[in-house]
Design a protein around this motif. Structure first.
Motif, mmCIF file in Angstrom:
data_model
loop_
_atom_site.group_PDB
_atom_site.id
_atom_site.type_symbol
_atom_site.label_atom_id
_atom_site.label_comp_id
_atom_site.label_asym_id
_atom_site.label_seq_id
_atom_site.Cartn_x
_atom_site.Cartn_y
_atom_site.Cartn_z
ATOM 1 N N VAL A 110 -44.283 34.111 55.385
ATOM 2 C CA VAL A 110 -43.566 35.160 54.581
ATOM 3 C C VAL A 110 -43.098 34.173 53.506
ATOM 4 N N TRP A 111 -42.365 33.067 53.875
ATOM 5 C CA TRP A 111 -41.786 32.010 52.853
ATOM 6 C C TRP A 111 -43.090 31.786 51.853
ATOM 7 N N GLN A 112 -44.041 31.259 52.131
ATOM 8 C CA GLN A 112 -45.318 31.108 51.317
ATOM 9 C C GLN A 112 -45.249 32.306 50.285
ATOM 10 N N VAL A 113 -45.525 33.351 51.028
ATOM 11 C CA VAL A 113 -45.640 34.588 49.822
ATOM 12 C C VAL A 113 -44.491 34.950 48.954
ATOM 13 N N VAL A 114 -43.502 34.515 49.329
ATOM 14 C CA VAL A 114 -41.975 34.533 48.426
ATOM 15 C C VAL A 114 -42.192 33.583 47.395
ATOM 16 N N ARG A 115 -42.463 32.217 47.739
ATOM 17 C CA ARG A 115 -42.409 31.124 46.898
ATOM 18 C C ARG A 115 -43.629 31.385 45.926
ATOM 19 N N ASP A 116 -44.751 31.930 46.366
ATOM 20 C CA ASP A 116 -45.893 32.102 45.389
ATOM 21 C C ASP A 116 -45.386 33.028 44.492
ATOM 22 N N ALA A 117 -44.881 34.157 44.661
ATOM 23 C CA ALA A 117 -44.202 35.021 43.845
ATOM 24 C C ALA A 117 -43.489 34.574 42.808
ATOM 25 N N PHE A 118 -42.575 33.606 43.093
ATOM 26 C CA PHE A 118 -41.775 32.969 41.943
ATOM 27 C C PHE A 118 -42.395 31.931 41.276
ATOM 28 N N GLY A 119 -43.602 31.515 41.651
ATOM 29 C CA GLY A 119 -44.181 30.503 40.936
ATOM 30 C C GLY A 119 -43.331 29.294 40.597
ATOM 31 N N ASP A 120 -43.297 28.663 39.425
ATOM 32 C CA ASP A 120 -42.541 27.410 39.183
ATOM 33 C C ASP A 120 -40.968 27.745 39.361
ATOM 34 N N HIS A 121 -40.375 28.775 39.397
ATOM 35 C CA HIS A 121 -38.908 29.140 39.470
ATOM 36 C C HIS A 121 -38.575 29.154 40.715
ATOM 37 N N ASP A 122 -37.671 28.203 41.166
ATOM 38 C CA ASP A 122 -37.461 27.841 42.835
ATOM 39 C C ASP A 122 -35.927 28.077 43.070
ATOM 40 N N PRO A 123 -35.557 29.464 42.874
ATOM 41 C CA PRO A 123 -33.918 29.537 43.130
ATOM 42 C C PRO A 123 -33.544 28.892 44.459
ATOM 43 N N PRO A 124 -32.547 29.055 44.644
ATOM 44 C CA PRO A 124 -31.982 28.690 46.034
ATOM 45 C C PRO A 124 -32.080 29.864 46.971
ATOM 46 N N SER A 125 -32.465 29.567 48.228
ATOM 47 C CA SER A 125 -32.767 30.812 49.019
ATOM 48 C C SER A 125 -32.341 30.253 50.731
ATOM 49 N N THR A 126 -32.290 31.465 51.308
ATOM 50 C CA THR A 126 -31.831 31.166 52.759
ATOM 51 C C THR A 126 -33.084 32.152 53.535
ATOM 52 N N LEU A 127 -33.760 31.469 54.407
ATOM 53 C CA LEU A 127 -34.765 32.202 55.341
ATOM 54 C C LEU A 127 -34.201 32.162 56.532
ATOM 55 N N LEU A 128 -34.247 33.588 57.101
ATOM 56 C CA LEU A 128 -33.821 33.803 58.638
ATOM 57 C C LEU A 128 -34.782 34.610 59.267
ATOM 58 N N GLY A 129 -34.658 34.038 60.537
ATOM 59 C CA GLY A 129 -35.319 34.954 61.776
ATOM 60 C C GLY A 129 -34.283 35.811 62.171
ATOM 61 N N VAL A 130 -34.693 37.161 62.184
ATOM 62 C CA VAL A 130 -33.609 38.046 62.699
ATOM 63 C C VAL A 130 -34.368 38.917 63.796
ATOM 64 N N THR A 131 -33.735 39.687 64.681
ATOM 65 C CA THR A 131 -33.958 40.527 65.760
ATOM 66 C C THR A 131 -34.609 41.649 65.244
ATOM 67 N N VAL A 132 -34.275 42.562 64.061
ATOM 68 C CA VAL A 132 -34.607 43.804 63.978
ATOM 69 C C VAL A 132 -34.126 43.835 62.361
ATOM 70 N N LEU A 133 -34.964 44.885 61.817
ATOM 71 C CA LEU A 133 -34.621 45.156 60.650
ATOM 72 C C LEU A 133 -34.502 46.780 60.385
ATOM 73 N N GLY A 134 -33.947 47.513 59.427
ATOM 74 C CA GLY A 134 -33.767 48.673 59.373
ATOM 75 C C GLY A 134 -34.878 49.952 59.518
#
Length: 132
Positions: free
Chosen positions: A91-115
């Motif tokens: 997932v991180w790779q998809v996110v990074r690719d979408a941003f291209g050369d722009h690399d804002p600070p980020s937090t990547l979390l594994g969670v149990t469940v989403l909404g």
């Protein structure tokens, strides 16, 4: 608009450690972008990579509604509902690719469940654009 800072004293990462925003600026706070289609259905159940692509497309659309682009983002939080580090990395790779050369600070979390049913990915963002 944002100034992204890489910190040589810290480990090299794929993102800046710090972002600053100089006035005058207008901050844009995006709700967590979800892998929903236009009808509100969760796309690609079971496929975190495909969901990440939909999430990033939805995030771009939401930011555009506020006059912002991915290049204006100063911080993201990426949530992946999986206990597998490989899913987080994919997932991180998809996110990074979408941003291209722009690399804002980020937090990547594994969670149990989403909404939403079958939801595996969510990305929230803060952006800064010039004030009117």
């Amino acid at each position: 608009m944002p100034h992204l800072l890489h910190v040589p004293a810290l480990a090299h990462t794929e993102y800046a450690y710090v972002a600053t925003v100089e006035p005058p600026a207008r901050l844009v706070f995006a709700a967590g972008a979800c892998p929903l289609d236009a009808d509100g259905a969760t796309v690609a159940p079971g496929d975190p990579v495909a969901q990440a692509r939909q999430v990033m497309a939805n995030l771009e659309t939401a930011l555009a509604a506020a006059g912002a682009r991915l290049a204006d983002v100063v911080k993201t939080t990426v949530y992946v509902a999986s206990p597998e580090r490989a899913d987080l990395v994919a997932v991180w790779q998809v996110v990074r690719d979408a941003f291209g050369d722009h690399d804002p600070p980020s937090t990547l979390l594994g969670v149990t469940v989403l909404g939403y049913p079958d939801q595996l990915v969510e990305v929230e963002a803060v952006a800064a654009v010039p004030a009117p």
